[in-house]
Design an enzyme around this catalytic site. Structure first.
Site, PDB file in Angstrom:
ATOM      1  CG  HIS A 272       8.502  -5.192   1.421  1.00 26.37           C
ATOM      2  ND1 HIS A 272       9.139  -4.014   1.758  1.00 26.37           N
ATOM      3  CD2 HIS A 272       7.389  -4.835   0.733  1.00 26.37           C
ATOM      4  CE1 HIS A 272       8.423  -2.995   1.306  1.00 26.37           C
ATOM      5  NE2 HIS A 272       7.375  -3.463   0.672  1.00 26.37           N
TER       6      HIS A 272
ATOM      7  CE1 TYR B 153       7.892   4.053   0.406  1.00 27.96           C
ATOM      8  CE2 TYR B 153       7.412   5.481  -1.454  1.00 27.96           C
ATOM      9  CZ  TYR B 153       8.175   4.485  -0.870  1.00 27.96           C
ATOM     10  OH  TYR B 153       9.226   3.948  -1.564  1.00 27.96           O
TER      11      TYR B 153
ATOM     12  CG  PHE C  73       8.528   0.282  -4.109  1.00 24.99           C
ATOM     13  CD1 PHE C  73       8.887  -0.006  -2.800  1.00 24.99           C
ATOM     14  CD2 PHE C  73       7.859  -0.682  -4.843  1.00 24.99           C
ATOM     15  CE1 PHE C  73       8.597  -1.246  -2.237  1.00 24.99           C
ATOM     16  CE2 PHE C  73       7.560  -1.921  -4.294  1.00 24.99           C
ATOM     17  CZ  PHE C  73       7.932  -2.202  -2.982  1.00 24.99           C
TER      18      PHE C  73
ATOM     19  CG  ASP D 163      -0.357   0.022   2.554  1.00 21.70           C
ATOM     20  OD1 ASP D 163       0.864  -0.244   2.659  1.00 21.70           O
ATOM     21  OD2 ASP D 163      -1.058   0.303   3.537  1.00 21.70           O
TER      22      ASP D 163
END
Length: 228
Positions: free
Chosen positions: A186, A67, A78, A65
């Site tokens: 991740h 930031y 990202f 999801d």
């Protein structure tokens, strides 16, 4: 129906926009944006879809999801806007890029040059409350982004880069006879040293594209950028 995305994604996702769950999601988001701080700004929610039209998608980088810090999220997994400090997860992506494909460091986190080449910067959930990771999960976004992933899978010749458990869960939607799937933990500081570093996703992606007779991605980002 109101146009939400200004390219062929609108047609592909129109059946989803017409379903009851999306109406409920729209009502939920209207309330959230009126009563609390939500990221990204409303007009940036579908930025990844605007930047990378359906027929141009060659690679999907799937995040969880957005930031949830101030000024960071702008609708693309990202990525952050020019002038915003590069977040830790993206710093780790840059480190892996450097060892994998000889990436030269840059001082920004604006990934539009990837999107322009067909890298679809998608999150499984497209909004989040400020300071509350995963706060908008199970409100309907997953159904919409599942539909986008399934449509790309059906089209074929897409490399899906799945980092972390939320992204890996989407593997079930992908036909691996006509697409490529690359997985790892991740890139966040909590997990990057447990299998992200050394996973070489960027060179693997280009190998797959070239095997399909497609141009590889130039992963090198420009040194200077301006927001569009």
């Amino acid at each position: 129906m109101k146009t939400i995305i200004h390219n062929e994604w609108q047609t592909i996702l129109a059946p989803e926009f017409a379903k009851p769950y999306y109406g409920q999601l729209h009502t939920f988001l209207k309330q959230e944006y009126q009563t609390t701080t939500v990221y990204p700004e409303m007009h940036h929610i579908f930025q990844a879809f605007e930047w990378t039209p359906f027929e141009q998608v060659k690679v999907v980088i799937l995040g969880q999801d957005p930031y949830h810090g101030p000024n960071q999220a702008h609708g693309c997994s990202f990525s952050v806007l020019p002038g915003v400090k590069v977040p830790p997860s993206l710093q780790n992506i840059y480190k892996e890029l450097q060892t994998d494909v000889g990436f030269q460091p840059v001082q920004h986190g604006y990934l539009k040059s990837w999107a322009d080449q067909g890298v679809f910067l998608l999150n499984t959930v497209l909004t989040v409350r400020a300071g509350q990771s995963n706060s908008h999960r199970k409100q309907g976004w997953e159904q919409l982004t599942d539909a986008a992933i399934a449509a790309l899978s059906n089209r074929g010749h897409v490399v899906f880069i799945l980092w972390g458990n939320a992204a890996k869960d989407k593997r079930r939607l992908i036909d691996e006879t006509q697409n490529a799937v690359i997985t790892a933990v991740h890139p966040s500081p909590l997990s990057a040293y447990h299998g992200f570093f050394g996973s070489k996703p960027f060179s693997q992606t280009n190998t797959a594209l070239e095997q399909w007779g497609m141009a590889p991605i130039n992963w090198q980002l420009p040194q200077t950028v301006t927001a569009e």
